[in-house]
Design a protein around this motif. Structure first.
Motif, mmCIF file in Angstrom:
data_model
loop_
_atom_site.group_PDB
_atom_site.id
_atom_site.type_symbol
_atom_site.label_atom_id
_atom_site.label_comp_id
_atom_site.label_asym_id
_atom_site.label_seq_id
_atom_site.Cartn_x
_atom_site.Cartn_y
_atom_site.Cartn_z
ATOM 1 N N UNK A 398 -2.481 -8.551 10.760
ATOM 2 C CA UNK A 398 -2.446 -8.638 9.301
ATOM 3 C C UNK A 398 -3.189 -7.469 8.672
ATOM 4 N N UNK A 399 -4.278 -7.057 9.303
ATOM 5 C CA UNK A 399 -5.028 -5.897 8.802
ATOM 6 C C UNK A 399 -4.183 -4.639 8.854
ATOM 7 N N UNK A 400 -3.504 -4.422 9.984
ATOM 8 C CA UNK A 400 -2.660 -3.231 10.131
ATOM 9 C C UNK A 400 -1.519 -3.255 9.121
ATOM 10 N N UNK A 401 -0.801 -4.376 9.055
ATOM 11 C CA UNK A 401 0.330 -4.477 8.129
ATOM 12 C C UNK A 401 -0.149 -4.307 6.695
ATOM 13 N N UNK A 402 -1.272 -4.961 6.363
ATOM 14 C CA UNK A 402 -1.778 -4.932 4.994
ATOM 15 C C UNK A 402 -2.125 -3.537 4.521
ATOM 16 N N UNK A 403 -2.884 -2.802 5.347
ATOM 17 C CA UNK A 403 -3.316 -1.489 4.865
ATOM 18 C C UNK A 403 -2.213 -0.440 4.970
ATOM 19 N N UNK A 404 -1.393 -0.524 6.017
ATOM 20 C CA UNK A 404 -0.264 0.407 6.116
ATOM 21 C C UNK A 404 0.699 0.190 4.947
ATOM 22 N N UNK A 405 1.012 -1.072 4.651
ATOM 23 C CA UNK A 405 1.933 -1.364 3.552
ATOM 24 C C UNK A 405 1.354 -0.907 2.217
ATOM 25 N N UNK A 406 0.073 -1.183 1.981
ATOM 26 C CA UNK A 406 -0.555 -0.773 0.724
ATOM 27 C C UNK A 406 -0.547 0.741 0.580
ATOM 28 N N UNK A 407 -0.838 1.434 1.684
ATOM 29 C CA UNK A 407 -0.871 2.894 1.656
ATOM 30 C C UNK A 407 0.512 3.475 1.414
ATOM 31 N N UNK A 408 1.507 2.990 2.144
ATOM 32 C CA UNK A 408 2.860 3.529 2.003
ATOM 33 C C UNK A 408 3.457 3.200 0.637
ATOM 34 N N UNK A 409 3.093 2.058 0.085
ATOM 35 C CA UNK A 409 3.572 1.709 -1.252
ATOM 36 C C UNK A 409 3.035 2.698 -2.285
ATOM 37 N N UNK A 410 1.752 3.011 -2.172
ATOM 38 C CA UNK A 410 1.159 3.985 -3.090
ATOM 39 C C UNK A 410 1.754 5.371 -2.877
ATOM 40 N N UNK A 411 1.891 5.770 -1.616
ATOM 41 C CA UNK A 411 2.506 7.075 -1.323
ATOM 42 C C UNK A 411 3.931 7.133 -1.853
ATOM 43 N N UNK A 412 4.692 6.055 -1.669
ATOM 44 C CA UNK A 412 6.073 6.038 -2.127
ATOM 45 C C UNK A 412 6.170 6.219 -3.633
ATOM 46 N N UNK A 413 5.313 5.494 -4.357
ATOM 47 C CA UNK A 413 5.310 5.629 -5.820
ATOM 48 C C UNK A 413 4.953 7.054 -6.228
ATOM 49 N N UNK A 414 3.986 7.644 -5.535
ATOM 50 C CA UNK A 414 3.587 9.015 -5.857
ATOM 51 C C UNK A 414 4.698 10.003 -5.531
ATOM 52 N N UNK A 415 5.346 9.828 -4.382
ATOM 53 C CA UNK A 415 6.422 10.750 -4.007
ATOM 54 C C UNK A 415 7.573 10.715 -5.011
ATOM 55 N N UNK A 416 7.903 9.528 -5.516
ATOM 56 C CA UNK A 416 8.960 9.429 -6.519
ATOM 57 C C UNK A 416 8.573 10.178 -7.794
ATOM 58 N N UNK A 417 7.310 10.076 -8.166
ATOM 59 C CA UNK A 417 6.846 10.805 -9.352
ATOM 60 C C UNK A 417 6.837 12.307 -9.112
ATOM 61 N N UNK A 418 6.352 12.706 -7.945
ATOM 62 C CA UNK A 418 6.292 14.136 -7.630
ATOM 63 C C UNK A 418 7.685 14.749 -7.581
ATOM 64 N N UNK A 419 8.651 13.967 -7.122
ATOM 65 C CA UNK A 419 10.009 14.466 -6.981
ATOM 66 C C UNK A 419 10.612 14.854 -8.334
ATOM 67 N N UNK A 420 10.234 14.109 -9.361
ATOM 68 C CA UNK A 420 10.808 14.343 -10.693
ATOM 69 C C UNK A 420 9.860 15.096 -11.628
ATOM 70 N N UNK A 421 8.695 15.443 -11.131
ATOM 71 C CA UNK A 421 7.665 16.023 -11.995
ATOM 72 C C UNK A 421 7.893 17.512 -12.216
ATOM 73 N N UNK A 422 7.924 17.905 -13.440
ATOM 74 C CA UNK A 422 7.919 19.312 -13.822
ATOM 75 C C UNK A 422 6.684 19.524 -14.681
ATOM 76 N N UNK A 423 5.598 19.995 -14.085
ATOM 77 C CA UNK A 423 4.298 20.005 -14.768
ATOM 78 C C UNK A 423 4.317 20.698 -16.131
#
Length: 644
Positions: A398-423
């Motif tokens: 549960x510890x592994x799933x919990x932290x990996x999932x939380x991390x990848x969820x945050x990374x995924x949200x950031x990657x989607x923003x970075x993909x469309x970001x024109x500073x």
């Protein structure tokens, strides 16, 4: 409105996070973790509009009560499951305990080899002295410091995310990441080391630059002072903070190219950051004098030692015991430097272009891997509760799933923003986001292209990624169907079922042995820690709480020592004789839960050496070591009880 072309640096960060994501999905728990990410991501997508309609009052009460519950849970974890801290954090803690007791000596070679930890040991000793004035024990002092630094970081991160985004949904997600995942209850809570203070320092530095052009003179004075102190402390604790300087240079050049340098008004804060780095050098010298520390080049390693390990293909660019052992055999620091400068080019040539690129990709995957957050510098719980040990596979899964999932969820949200970001660099928040992205890339490049790697090194960029996620403006939200709220709740519930189910089914397949009870803190023979000389007829004894069945018990003695080691079940009186294997006495036998006593006897006619860990005020185990019946509460044998 001035914009730079489709962002090159964000694209590189996306590539790095993709490699890191793949690396986190390689274990048996990778598939369920990915499924949890997809379910939670969809649930948050559907539920975000409803969360964004929460009032400020509702947010304050909800987050406030949540943080209070988190604090209660942290206290329970520290009380019920204290762990045995080992390797570098223990050596720092032991030295701080010694300095706080007024013994201003450096008795092992560790700090001559790794002088960068001298400031941390000294500053920790000041904290121990301060808390001793109000009667706190060293154990309680260290726990209190961990909670203060950890919860300050979490609270400051949440406040910063709100300031940058003004989005309730993102704030709630960030709260979930910090307070509902293993982040707040494992490594950063149970082991005090330089990693978390460095993350806090980075967050303070970024916050000091927030809206700098809009600050009043008074606000700039306070922010500037904090900026200098933060950089100075950060540079002393982790010299790789220096990656901030090239990141500032790159962002400055981009601003200058867009003719926005004067508008950004970053000249003063950059000068203050440079001042902080400059002050870290004399500050370190002052600490060396105050701590009575004198470097010895005969033991110290040049920086090239870490570069050498970084290109060791057999250790995948990580710590290499063989490289360290070879360096120790060199007669001087200059000899080590000559050897390294000769060997590094050979290794690169042997790897070739393809091999070097492959090694970089592997190192990047390692430095961004978060699966082992529970195991970082954790030698096992001192006496794991039976409810944990009997279902350890489930909790670890549960510890592994919990932290990996939380991390990848945050990374995924950031990657989607970075993909469309024109500073848009007329926006101060987006300048901050660009600096965060560039600094994060600096950390990743430092460890991937140059230095050696460990999984926890990549956590330094965590505050930077959250700042970027909050500071990059969101795209116009699309309307959600009426059934979105129900779908959000359904996805969340399904994600929990997947996490708990996978942890229960697959947790037992994790390739790690379960530590039932342990005391593994030690200064180590490789750093010339002195063993205890046991005179003829002397008896050492220590009681150990074994709260679950086990089948392996070992006691570290010392190479070449001739002593008799026995283990006694205090309830039944049954004795087990441990057999020597090198420097360890071992027992392979089924052991029932209960209290056991380790007994080490010198039955010979001459003194024998035994590895005993001794501190001044820090209590290593629940029960004291007794020497011929006399109790020594801050001393302990080194032992491990496991279910293998």
């Amino acid at each position: 409105m001035k914009k730079i072309k489709p962002a090159f640096l964000p694209a590189i960060l996306i590539l790095c996070l993709l490699i890191g994501s793949i690396g986190n999905l390689t274990s048996v728990l990778g598939v369920p973790a990915l499924l949890v990410v997809v379910l939670l991501g969809a649930g948050l997508y559907f539920g975000a509009p409803r969360l964004d309609h929460l009032s400020t009052r509702q947010l304050r009460w909800g987050i406030g009560l949540g943080l209070l519950a988190m604090l209660v849970a942290q206290v329970v974890v520290l009380h019920v499951m204290p762990n045995t801290v080992y390797h570098d954090p223990y050596r720092v803690l032991s030295q701080a305990d010694q300095l706080a007791a007024g013994h201003m000596t450096w008795d092992i070679t560790y700090f001559w080899r790794y002088a960068n930890n001298v400031p941390l040991a000294y500053l920790l000793s000041l904290w121990l002295r301060l808390t001793q004035l109000v009667g706190l024990s060293t154990n309680l002092s260290v726990h209190l410091l961990s909670i203060l630094v950890l919860d300050s970081f979490i609270a400051l991160a949440l406040h910063t995310i709100w300031q940058l985004s003004q989005r309730a949904s993102l704030l709630v997600v960030a709260f979930g990441f910090f307070a509902l995942s293993p982040f707040a209850y494992t490594y950063y809570l149970q082991v005090f080391y330089s990693d978390l203070p460095t993350m806090l320092v980075l967050l303070i530095i970024i916050r000091s630059l927030l809206n700098w052009s809009q600050k009043t003179s008074r606000q700039r004075w306070f922010a500037g002072s904090g900026l200098v102190v933060a950089v100075m402390l950060g540079a002393m604790l982790k010299p790789n903070l220096v990656v901030l300087l090239p990141a500032l240079l790159i962002v400055g050049l981009i601003l200058a190219r867009q003719h926005l340098w004067r508008q950004a008004k970053l000249t003063l804060p950059i000068l203050l950051i440079v001042l902080g780095f400059g002050l870290s050098l004399p500050a370190t010298k002052v600490i060396d004098v105050a701590a009575n520390y004198q470097p010895r080049t005969a033991f110290s390693f040049p920086a090239t030692n870490w570069i050498l390990m970084g290109y060791n293909q057999h250790s995948n660019g990580g710590y290499s015991g063989k490289d360290v052992g070879r360096a120790i055999k060199q007669p001087s620091q200059a000899a080590r430097q000559r050897y390294n400068l000769k060997t590094i080019p050979k290794r690169i040539k042997t790897l070739g272009v393809v091999g070097v690129i492959r090694l970089w990709v592997v190192k990047l995957g390692i430095v961004l891997n978060v699966q082992g957050i529970q195991r970082w510098y954790n030698g096992g719980f001192r006496a794991a509760p039976s409810w944990y040990s009997n279902h350890a596979g489930f909790y670890q899964g549960l510890t592994v799933i919990g932290y990996v999932a939380a991390t990848l969820l945050m990374w995924g949200a950031l990657m989607l923003k970075l993909l469309r970001w024109r500073p848009d660099l007329t926006d101060p928040h987006q300048i901050l986001a660009l600096l965060a992205v560039t600094t994060a890339l600096g950390y990743l490049a430092f460890h991937t292209l140059l230095w050696e790697v460990e999984p926890r090194y990549g956590q330094a960029i965590l505050p930077l990624l959250w700042v970027a996620l909050a500071a990059i403006p969101r795209q116009a939200s699309q309307s959600r169907p009426r059934w979105a709220n129900q779908a959000s709740l359904l996805n969340g519930a399904t994600a929990l079922l997947v996490a708990f189910g996978a942890a229960g089914v697959l947790g037992a397949q994790l390739p790690q042995k379960q530590v039932i009870a342990a005391q593994r803190s030690q200064l180590s023979v490789q750093y010339h820690a002195k063993p205890k000389t046991v005179t003829p007829g002397t008896v050492l004894a220590e009681v150990v709480d074994v709260n679950a069945p086990a089948n392996y018990f070992s006691v570290q003695i010392h190479a070449g020592s001739q002593v008799q080691v026995t283990l006694t079940n205090l309830a039944t009186g049954q004795h087990y004789r441990l057999t020597m294997a090198g420097r360890v006495a071992r027992l392979h036998h089924q052991l029932a839960a209960g209290q056991y006593r380790i007994t080490v006897q010198n039955l010979t006619t001459r003194g024998q050496q035994v590895d005993v860990t001794h501190t001044y005020h820090y209590q290593l185990a629940a029960h004291p070591l007794t020497v011929n019946g006399q109790s020594q509460p801050t001393a302990s044998l080194i032992y491990t009880c496991m279910q293998r």
